[in-house]
Design an enzyme around this catalytic site. Structure first.
Site, PDB file in Angstrom:
ATOM      1  N   GLY B  11       0.556  -1.367  -0.018  1.00 26.54           N
ATOM      2  CA  GLY B  11       0.053   0.147   0.144  1.00 26.54           C
ATOM      3  C   GLY B  11       0.823   1.282  -0.060  1.00 26.54           C
ATOM      4  CG  ASP B  33       6.832   0.218  -8.442  1.00 26.19           C
ATOM      5  OD1 ASP B  33       8.145  -0.432  -8.395  1.00 26.19           O
ATOM      6  OD2 ASP B  33       5.669   0.142  -8.496  1.00 26.19           O
TER       7      ASP B  33
END
Lengths: 173, 173, 173, 173
Positions: B11, B33
């Site tokens: 999360g 990412d």
């Protein structure tokens, strides 16, 4: 370091991916789009940050400039630490935008690349993409190149991304 | 600077967006990412770079480490230039990953935040997301926290992203 | 056929993916979002089609209704041809929206599922997602359920998508 | 109804968006990609459903065929209900794929359009896109057209999407 400058939908991102594929060493791809995505949502819709008008107009404010300067300095630091980096940017300020990069990259070798595309063709590609405000390409096509000096210019009007990338790669030492 | 560390699907990204919304100043969101996306496609599928196995396993090689070190140094430079930055990362190396950040950020104030989530709940959210290899969450859930020291830990098992963000924001000077 | 109805950011899509994972037979997932994406860009920004206001308000016009009716009939035909289909929709018209589906699906067995979530929690998730206009969730939370009759209701406020999916799957013959 | 058939990365989606922009009436865009996205994740990686090999090869199994037949019937029903629909598909079975559509669309007027592109150019665009397995374009370029009969063929090698769309639109009654 390689810096590609061109208007929206001129084909920069495709050239960057092809460059990463044809260059023998690994190059990091960094774009102004990823910087905009890193901003808080609130700055992506206010005069202080960046605003996208319904007609494709883009304007940026003081908070955007301040954070962008820090971001640019960080990219320069990555390059000084040994990373090969290809940047794709949209010089909304033309020559002034290039000067900002030059100050940040002081002393680093840079290959400056202009990415052009006929206005009519770009407008059609904007429709085909479907994810950009129609009109942005036309508004940016000329202004981003004003007063900018390049080592090399490519034109995606009739040249494929991969061929543009090969022409650029041939100029990388 | 705020650094969030937690396994895949714990999360982190939702908390980062909420942090950007609740903190009064503008903070840039930077994640591992986006670093992985900046790599050449070839490095995203080879032992030298990063590989994603069918069972959710992730392993990284020397080229990945070298480029990541340069990237980390660049993020530190952005912070030194005055940008407020919230990083979300996955400490695959546990304490060793934290040490790498500490070296890069030498002297900068950092709020270290651990993001946890019950393994079973994370596995379910991985299915609900639909864009991650099933199994990755379970493999990373514990290992990323090994030996890491935090200023604050949040647990998304029963706490919403926005509430986690508020707890973190309360600790930002 | 399973039809899930709930406001924006109530968690329908996550439940659909989990349903596809837990149901033993293959089910096709079809959503009103994919219908909206299938519209011409011009209809996604005009009164005749669908408009998304800055405050999260959504309104639809006659062209939208006409095409949606044809789309709904097509989904019914897929179900009659033997495909198991789970639909996620937002009943902007409440009971009237349900009646439109009932007419299209005349004779087909349907499991009607209401997806609820506390307004405050939904608003937080909207921020965490980052890809929806803030305010849409609050505007839709109640109105989409007005007068609608369900076989089953799930509440994602404190129940994970996977658990909601299991409860729904238990009611599938 | 308009059906576009061509290999991966031949430029179908861009043409579809331009068609929606140039045709005076609203047309729904439906593609085989959206059908694949509607499948359960488990069917997107098994012999019974659809598998994507590392070399770009795509193969489909009995469950895929059964669900695709129902989906095709549903698209036909949408068209019979009055919706104008432009489909983009990849006829992996060549003439056999076309026959399946012909059976489903029995009696409906269809404009069959072949979308071609030189293999070398397509391979380069595949790299530039960055979201397709390299090799898929080459494997599909010829086979999807085998035995297929068209009303019109367009070639994106040197013709922009918008110009292809205009040529197609000129043939729509």
């Amino acid at each position: 370091m390689i810096i590609l400058n061109g208007g929206s939908s001129s084909g920069k991102t495709g050239i960057v991916r092809c460059l990463q594929a044809v260059l023998p060493d690994p190059w990091l791809a960094v774009g102004v789009d990823s910087f905009v995505d890193a901003l808080p949502a609130s700055l992506r819709a206010c005069d202080d940050g960046i605003t996208f008008a319904g007609d494709g107009g883009v304007s940026v404010g003081p908070q955007f400039h301040a954070l962008e300067a820090a971001w640019r300095g960080g990219i320069a630091a990555m390059a000084r630490a040994g990373a090969r980096i290809v940047v794709d940017d949209v010089f909304l300020g033309g020559a002034a935008s290039q000067e900002r990069w030059q100050r940040a990259l002081d002393g680093l070798p840079v290959l400056w690349v202009g990415v052009r595309c006929d206005a009519e063709v770009t407008a059609g590609r904007e429709i085909a993409r479907g994810d950009r405000t129609v009109g942005m390409a036309a508004l940016q096509a000329e202004v981003v190149h004003e007063g900018v000096r390049y080592d090399l210019e490519v034109d995606t009007t009739r040249t494929e991304s991969l061929d543009c990338a090969r022409a650029i790669a041939a100029r990388v030492p």
